[in-house]
Design an enzyme around this catalytic site. Structure first.
Site, PDB file in Angstrom:
ATOM      1  N   LYS A 198      30.952  22.517  68.523  1.00  0.00           N
ATOM      2  CA  LYS A 198      29.928  21.568  68.207  1.00  0.00           C
ATOM      3  C   LYS A 198      30.450  20.241  68.246  1.00  0.00           C
ATOM      4  CE  LYS A 198      25.631  21.142  65.637  1.00  0.00           C
ATOM      5  NZ  LYS A 198      24.804  21.557  64.826  1.00  0.00           N
ATOM      6  N   ARG A 208      15.968  16.127  65.811  1.00  0.00           N
ATOM      7  CA  ARG A 208      15.945  15.673  64.418  1.00  0.00           C
ATOM      8  C   ARG A 208      14.487  15.506  64.077  1.00  0.00           C
ATOM      9  NH1 ARG A 208      21.406  12.870  63.942  1.00  0.00           N
ATOM     10  NH2 ARG A 208      22.560  14.963  64.434  1.00  0.00           N
ATOM     11  N   ARG A 219      26.877  12.620  61.211  1.00  0.00           N
ATOM     12  CA  ARG A 219      27.514  13.877  60.947  1.00  0.00           C
ATOM     13  C   ARG A 219      29.244  13.919  61.692  1.00  0.00           C
ATOM     14  NH1 ARG A 219      23.241  16.383  59.592  1.00  0.00           N
ATOM     15  NH2 ARG A 219      21.548  16.947  60.983  1.00  0.00           N
ATOM     16  N   GLU A 235      39.417  25.371  67.317  1.00  0.00           N
ATOM     17  CA  GLU A 235      38.196  25.975  66.531  1.00  0.00           C
ATOM     18  C   GLU A 235      38.072  27.455  66.988  1.00  0.00           C
ATOM     19  OE1 GLU A 235      36.232  24.750  64.157  1.00  0.00           O
ATOM     20  OE2 GLU A 235      36.551  22.874  64.064  1.00  0.00           O
ATOM     21  N   LYS A 250      28.523  23.383  72.390  1.00  0.00           N
ATOM     22  CA  LYS A 250      27.334  22.499  72.284  1.00  0.00           C
ATOM     23  C   LYS A 250      27.435  21.079  71.955  1.00  0.00           C
ATOM     24  CE  LYS A 250      23.610  22.157  68.843  1.00  0.00           C
ATOM     25  NZ  LYS A 250      23.228  22.595  67.597  1.00  0.00           N
ATOM     26  N   SER A 276      18.330  19.474  72.717  1.00  0.00           N
ATOM     27  CA  SER A 276      17.023  18.785  72.540  1.00  0.00           C
ATOM     28  C   SER A 276      17.186  17.517  73.580  1.00  0.00           C
ATOM     29  CB  SER A 276      16.460  18.380  71.363  1.00  0.00           C
ATOM     30  OG  SER A 276      17.297  17.607  70.611  1.00  0.00           O
ATOM     31  N   TYR A 315      15.235  25.482  75.708  1.00  0.00           N
ATOM     32  CA  TYR A 315      14.060  25.278  75.300  1.00  0.00           C
ATOM     33  C   TYR A 315      13.176  25.703  76.442  1.00  0.00           C
ATOM     34  CZ  TYR A 315      15.929  22.777  71.333  1.00  0.00           C
ATOM     35  OH  TYR A 315      16.513  22.703  70.144  1.00  0.00           O
TER      36      TYR A 315
HETATM   37  C1  PBG Z   1      21.896  21.965  62.637  1.00  0.00           C
HETATM   38  C2  PBG Z   1      21.557  22.067  64.033  1.00  0.00           C
HETATM   39  C3  PBG Z   1      21.158  20.792  64.961  1.00  0.00           C
HETATM   40  C4  PBG Z   1      21.068  21.451  66.228  1.00  0.00           C
HETATM   41  C5  PBG Z   1      21.090  22.569  66.003  1.00  0.00           C
HETATM   42  N1  PBG Z   1      21.608  22.959  64.797  1.00  0.00           N
HETATM   43  C6  PBG Z   1      21.176  19.352  64.817  1.00  0.00           C
HETATM   44  C7  PBG Z   1      22.387  18.567  64.283  1.00  0.00           C
HETATM   45  O1  PBG Z   1      23.672  19.061  64.162  1.00  0.00           O
HETATM   46  O2  PBG Z   1      22.289  17.337  64.104  1.00  0.00           O
HETATM   47  C8  PBG Z   1      20.532  20.552  67.315  1.00  0.00           C
HETATM   48  C9  PBG Z   1      19.748  21.269  68.632  1.00  0.00           C
HETATM   49  C10 PBG Z   1      19.371  20.571  69.460  1.00  0.00           C
HETATM   50  O3  PBG Z   1      19.368  19.210  69.355  1.00  0.00           O
HETATM   51  O4  PBG Z   1      18.425  21.010  70.287  1.00  0.00           O
HETATM   52  N2  PBG Z   1      21.447  22.901  61.833  1.00  0.00           N
END
Ligand code: PBG
Length: 331
Positions: A198, A208, A219, A235, A250, A276, A315
């Site tokens: 990730k 967000r 992050r 990982e 991801k 997203s 989605y």
């Molecule tokens: C963290 C999490 C995130 C997403 C899924 N799980 C946000 C992040 O890591 O900042 C993002 C998923 C998306 O953007 O559709 N719980």
């Protein structure tokens, strides 16, 4: 006619029947997973401006959405909670009465094993600082203190009825600690879908908004540097050794190389998350009339399948399942 031209790949492209005969990959509704948001304390679903067509659900509208997922024959849902109040340690995540656990319990009661319930296992929706873990006295995300909370969160989610937990916080050792906590509590059958590779991505922007995130900063001390590929294979090794049942990469499209390499190396099923920002980009361009939305979505999903994904979180899962039924993915 050119006598030297013997290889003519176009022969196999000349008609729909010929193309169908030699098509190498197929999309399946059962491989698609819909991420869904459930928000505490609202009486009507709330639209998410940057993700047209996606809403924060009430408990009741969540149940209706889950029913549509079953009817569409998709693989399951990935549930995210949006609590009314947050605190420094994300108490709502481990509380059986926290929104995510309440929603999971409601869905499990309503549908039993008729719908696979995957639940996001991360603190960012529940902490007032918006980070995926708890902080130490200098404001840094404290890996091992966070693991202790993740263990309790996993048990709370399993008690509520989760079939699969999805640790998305990128803490070191999270899979091992969660596996141990689940087994200790008698939930050996609950599976772990590990967010293995990730990346610290700007493509999470609209998410967000979807979870009313309070994050300041970024992050980058726990999610991966977009420059790195080898690190994802490390990982992967760690997550497999720790007991991951499935692994995920991801975001999706900007990281197809990561997906392909992980899929090649992984001994367990591989998921990919079309996040997203990827969804928002397609929606925005389609709204301008610049791209054919449905075909672009199907093409991106096919690219994940081609790269080796077994499971796709998107989605657009509900619509895509319908399109696949109609044969729209195969022309
Ligand atoms: C963290 C999490 C995130 C997403 C899924 N799980 C946000 C992040 O890591 O900042 C993002 C998923 C998306 O953007 O559709 N719980």
């Amino acid at each position: 006619m050119n006598p030297h031209l013997t290889a003519r790949p176009r022969r196999l492209r000349q008609s729909p029947a010929m193309r169908a005969l030699v098509r190498e990959n197929m999309l399946r509704p059962a491989s698609l997973v819909l991420p869904v948001f459930v928000r505490e304390g609202i009486s009507e679903p709330q639209p998410i401006a940057s993700m047209p067509g996606v809403v924060q659900h009430t408990l009741d509208s969540l149940v209706e959405e889950a029913r549509r997922c079953i009817e569409a024959g998709i693989g399951g849902i990935m549930l995210f909670g949006v609590p009314e109040t947050k605190d420094a340690v994300g108490s709502g995540a481990t509380d059986p009465n926290g929104i995510l656990n309440v929603a999971t319990r409601r869905l499990r009661e309503e549908f039993g094993n008729g719908l696979l319930l995957m639940v996001d296992l991360c603190l960012d929706e529940f902490t007032d600082h918006g980070h995926c873990g708890v902080l130490d006295d200098q404001g840094r995300v404290d890996n091992d203190a966070t693991l202790e909370v993740y263990g309790r969160m996993a048990v709370a989610q399993a008690q509520a009825g989760a079939h699969i937990v999805g640790p998305s916080g990128m803490m070191d050792g999270q899979v091992a600690v969660i596996r141990h906590a689940l087994d200790e509590a008698g939930f050996a059958d609950v599976a772990i879908l590990a967010y293995t590779a990730k990346y610290a991505s700007a493509f999470y922007g609209p998410f967000r908004e979807a979870v009313n995130s309070s994050l300041q900063g970024d992050r980058r001390t726990y999610q991966q540097d977009p420059a790195n590929l080898r690190e994802s294979l490390h990982e992967l090794e760690l997550d497999i050794a720790e007991g991951a049942d499935m692994v995920m990469t991801k975001p999706g499209l900007p990281y197809l190389d990561v997906l392909a390499r992980v899929a090649e190396a992984s001994p367990v099923p591989v998921a990919v998350y079309q996040v997203s920002g990827e969804y928002a980009m397609i929606e925005a361009a389609a709204a301008q009339g610049w791209i054919d939305r449905d075909r672009v979505i199907l093409e991106t999903l096919m690219s994940f399948t081609r790269a080796g994904a077994d499971i796709i979180l998107t989605y657009a899962a509900l619509e895509a399942a319908q399109w696949i039924r109609e044969g729209k993915d195969a022309h």
